[in-house]
Scaffold this motif. Structure first.
Motif, PDB file in Angstrom:
ATOM      1  N   HIS A 155     -36.968 -18.916  28.434  1.00 37.59           N
ATOM      2  CA  HIS A 155     -35.884 -18.951  29.419  1.00 37.59           C
ATOM      3  C   HIS A 155     -34.732 -19.772  28.863  1.00 37.59           C
ATOM      4  N   GLN A 156     -33.614 -19.732  29.532  1.00 45.25           N
ATOM      5  CA  GLN A 156     -32.480 -20.599  29.252  1.00 45.25           C
ATOM      6  C   GLN A 156     -32.297 -21.541  30.435  1.00 45.25           C
ATOM      7  N   ASP A 157     -32.018 -22.801  30.174  1.00 49.47           N
ATOM      8  CA  ASP A 157     -31.757 -23.714  31.279  1.00 49.47           C
ATOM      9  C   ASP A 157     -30.519 -23.303  32.055  1.00 49.47           C
ATOM     10  N   ALA A 158     -29.604 -22.579  31.414  1.00 46.50           N
ATOM     11  CA  ALA A 158     -28.403 -22.115  32.094  1.00 46.50           C
ATOM     12  C   ALA A 158     -28.712 -21.145  33.231  1.00 46.50           C
ATOM     13  N   ALA A 159     -29.925 -20.618  33.270  1.00 47.42           N
ATOM     14  CA  ALA A 159     -30.327 -19.766  34.388  1.00 47.42           C
ATOM     15  C   ALA A 159     -30.513 -20.575  35.667  1.00 47.42           C
ATOM     16  N   TYR A 160     -30.569 -21.909  35.529  1.00 46.99           N
ATOM     17  CA  TYR A 160     -30.812 -22.785  36.672  1.00 46.99           C
ATOM     18  C   TYR A 160     -29.619 -23.680  37.014  1.00 46.99           C
ATOM     19  N   TYR A 161     -28.838 -24.054  36.024  1.00 44.97           N
ATOM     20  CA  TYR A 161     -27.705 -24.944  36.275  1.00 44.97           C
ATOM     21  C   TYR A 161     -26.736 -24.893  35.092  1.00 44.97           C
ATOM     22  N   ALA A 162     -25.515 -25.369  35.320  1.00 43.59           N
ATOM     23  CA  ALA A 162     -24.485 -25.477  34.275  1.00 43.59           C
ATOM     24  C   ALA A 162     -24.269 -24.168  33.519  1.00 43.59           C
ATOM     25  N   ALA A 163     -24.359 -23.048  34.229  1.00 40.06           N
ATOM     26  CA  ALA A 163     -24.272 -21.742  33.584  1.00 40.06           C
ATOM     27  C   ALA A 163     -22.933 -21.500  32.895  1.00 40.06           C
ATOM     28  N   ASP A 164     -21.881 -22.133  33.392  1.00 40.63           N
ATOM     29  CA  ASP A 164     -20.555 -21.919  32.809  1.00 40.63           C
ATOM     30  C   ASP A 164     -20.100 -23.081  31.932  1.00 40.63           C
ATOM     31  N   GLU A 165     -21.037 -23.969  31.565  1.00 40.19           N
ATOM     32  CA  GLU A 165     -20.701 -25.140  30.740  1.00 40.19           C
ATOM     33  C   GLU A 165     -21.233 -24.934  29.324  1.00 40.19           C
ATOM     34  N   ALA A 166     -20.463 -24.230  28.518  1.00 40.98           N
ATOM     35  CA  ALA A 166     -20.912 -23.852  27.171  1.00 40.98           C
ATOM     36  C   ALA A 166     -21.154 -25.049  26.264  1.00 40.98           C
ATOM     37  N   GLU A 167     -20.559 -26.192  26.568  1.00 44.08           N
ATOM     38  CA  GLU A 167     -20.697 -27.368  25.711  1.00 44.08           C
ATOM     39  C   GLU A 167     -21.775 -28.336  26.207  1.00 44.08           C
ATOM     40  N   ARG A 216     -40.686 -24.833  21.934  1.00 43.85           N
ATOM     41  CA  ARG A 216     -40.407 -23.738  21.010  1.00 43.85           C
ATOM     42  C   ARG A 216     -39.005 -23.202  21.311  1.00 43.85           C
ATOM     43  N   PHE A 217     -38.271 -22.810  20.254  1.00 44.00           N
ATOM     44  CA  PHE A 217     -36.892 -22.361  20.408  1.00 44.00           C
ATOM     45  C   PHE A 217     -36.665 -21.036  19.692  1.00 44.00           C
ATOM     46  N   LEU A 218     -35.718 -20.250  20.215  1.00 38.39           N
ATOM     47  CA  LEU A 218     -35.313 -19.007  19.562  1.00 38.39           C
ATOM     48  C   LEU A 218     -33.999 -19.273  18.833  1.00 38.39           C
ATOM     49  N   PRO A 219     -34.049 -19.430  17.499  1.00 43.77           N
ATOM     50  CA  PRO A 219     -32.842 -19.773  16.740  1.00 43.77           C
ATOM     51  C   PRO A 219     -31.714 -18.768  16.955  1.00 43.77           C
ATOM     52  N   GLY A 220     -30.506 -19.293  17.136  1.00 41.49           N
ATOM     53  CA  GLY A 220     -29.326 -18.449  17.293  1.00 41.49           C
ATOM     54  C   GLY A 220     -29.099 -17.903  18.681  1.00 41.49           C
ATOM     55  N   SER A 221     -30.061 -18.099  19.575  1.00 39.91           N
ATOM     56  CA  SER A 221     -29.947 -17.494  20.911  1.00 39.91           C
ATOM     57  C   SER A 221     -28.817 -18.094  21.742  1.00 39.91           C
ATOM     58  N   HIS A 222     -28.406 -19.315  21.410  1.00 36.04           N
ATOM     59  CA  HIS A 222     -27.332 -19.942  22.178  1.00 36.04           C
ATOM     60  C   HIS A 222     -26.010 -19.202  22.029  1.00 36.04           C
ATOM     61  N   ALA A 223     -25.873 -18.421  20.961  1.00 38.90           N
ATOM     62  CA  ALA A 223     -24.610 -17.738  20.688  1.00 38.90           C
ATOM     63  C   ALA A 223     -24.356 -16.577  21.645  1.00 38.90           C
ATOM     64  N   HIS A 224     -25.364 -16.166  22.401  1.00 40.36           N
ATOM     65  CA  HIS A 224     -25.239 -14.998  23.272  1.00 40.36           C
ATOM     66  C   HIS A 224     -24.837 -15.349  24.699  1.00 40.36           C
ATOM     67  N   GLY A 225     -24.644 -16.627  24.984  1.00 35.10           N
ATOM     68  CA  GLY A 225     -24.309 -17.016  26.354  1.00 35.10           C
ATOM     69  C   GLY A 225     -25.482 -16.789  27.284  1.00 35.10           C
ATOM     70  N   LEU A 226     -25.216 -16.729  28.580  1.00 33.25           N
ATOM     71  CA  LEU A 226     -26.286 -16.554  29.562  1.00 33.25           C
ATOM     72  C   LEU A 226     -26.799 -15.125  29.541  1.00 33.25           C
ATOM     73  N   ILE A 227     -28.111 -14.974  29.362  1.00 35.29           N
ATOM     74  CA  ILE A 227     -28.773 -13.674  29.330  1.00 35.29           C
ATOM     75  C   ILE A 227     -29.368 -13.395  30.714  1.00 35.29           C
ATOM     76  N   GLU A 228     -29.414 -12.135  31.097  1.00 33.48           N
ATOM     77  CA  GLU A 228     -29.977 -11.771  32.396  1.00 33.48           C
ATOM     78  C   GLU A 228     -31.472 -12.112  32.426  1.00 33.48           C
ATOM     79  N   HIS A 229     -31.900 -12.845  33.447  1.00 31.38           N
ATOM     80  CA  HIS A 229     -33.286 -13.266  33.609  1.00 31.38           C
ATOM     81  C   HIS A 229     -33.969 -12.488  34.732  1.00 31.38           C
TER      82      HIS A 229
END
Length: 211
Positions: free
Chosen positions: A110-122, A141-154
């Motif tokens: 998951h991305q934490d942006a699915a829960y809060y700070a969804a529009d705070e890229a920094e 565990r992390f998915l390398p490079g996934s931060h570059a895609h912004g918020l993904i549909e959960h």
């Protein structure tokens, strides 16, 4: 983008500082207790015994402990965070998450942006490890490079998670007590259940740019 997944300049509190922070954290837990949280969803079906999954949490640590509030604004932790961001940062939130051994609790991708700070890229998530983490007790565990895609549909049936991402494809980052591991608010991450005989505890700290 390795810097989001363990290329952090050293931010480990000295052992005495970590011991003091732990003592104050234990005092907070004794005073206000903790919350039992359950992550629901079909993702649990892959794990035997998932009906026992639960997580013990304490939110808003800075409100409950003056020592934590002070440390979260020190250069000791802010310097490495600002080295990542390239700009002045401030503490936004801090939360204890403890996986008990008897209830195991896994986290799906998951991305934490699915829960809060969804529009705070920094927004940066810094995870302070209170215990050593391994495959057995559910290291992050992390998915390398996934931060570059912004918020993904959960999938939001139960707790938000990413059904098309396999936890086996995430890169495990074991850590020692006092280690700080950072990622973006958009980094896909998760962890396996705690199968060890001891609790596994971390403090998740959020940092955002100073207005």
């Amino acid at each position: 983008h390795r810097r989001w997944h363990g290329g952090l300049p050293p931010a480990t509190p000295p052992h005495a500082r970590l011991a003091l922070l732990l003592a104050h954290l234990e005092a907070v837990v004794r005073e206000i207790g903790h919350t039992d949280s359950v992550w629901q969803g079909r993702w649990r079906d892959q794990y035997a015994g998932s009906e026992r999954f639960t997580l013990k949490t304490v939110n808003k640590l800075a409100r409950g402990s003056a020592s934590w509030k002070t440390w979260l604004s020190t250069r000791e932790i802010l310097d490495p965070i600002e080295a990542l961001s390239g700009k002045p940062m401030q503490h936004a939130d801090a939360m204890l998450l403890m996986k008990p051994p008897e209830t195991r609790q896994a986290f799906p991708p998951h991305q934490d942006a699915a829960y809060y700070a969804a529009d705070e890229a920094e927004y940066i998530i810094a995870t302070l490890h209170l215990d050593a983490t391994t495959t057995e007790n559910g290291a992050l565990r992390f998915l390398p490079g996934s931060h570059a895609h912004g918020l993904i549909e959960h999938n939001r049936k139960g707790k938000a998670y990413l059904p098309d991402v396999d936890i086996a494809d995430l890169v495990e980052v074991p850590a020692e007590p006092g280690d700080v591991v950072c990622c973006s608010i958009y980094t896909v991450h998760g962890s396996l259940p705690n199968r060890s005989p001891a609790p596994r505890a971390i403090v998740r700290i959020g940092f955002q740019p100073v207005p």
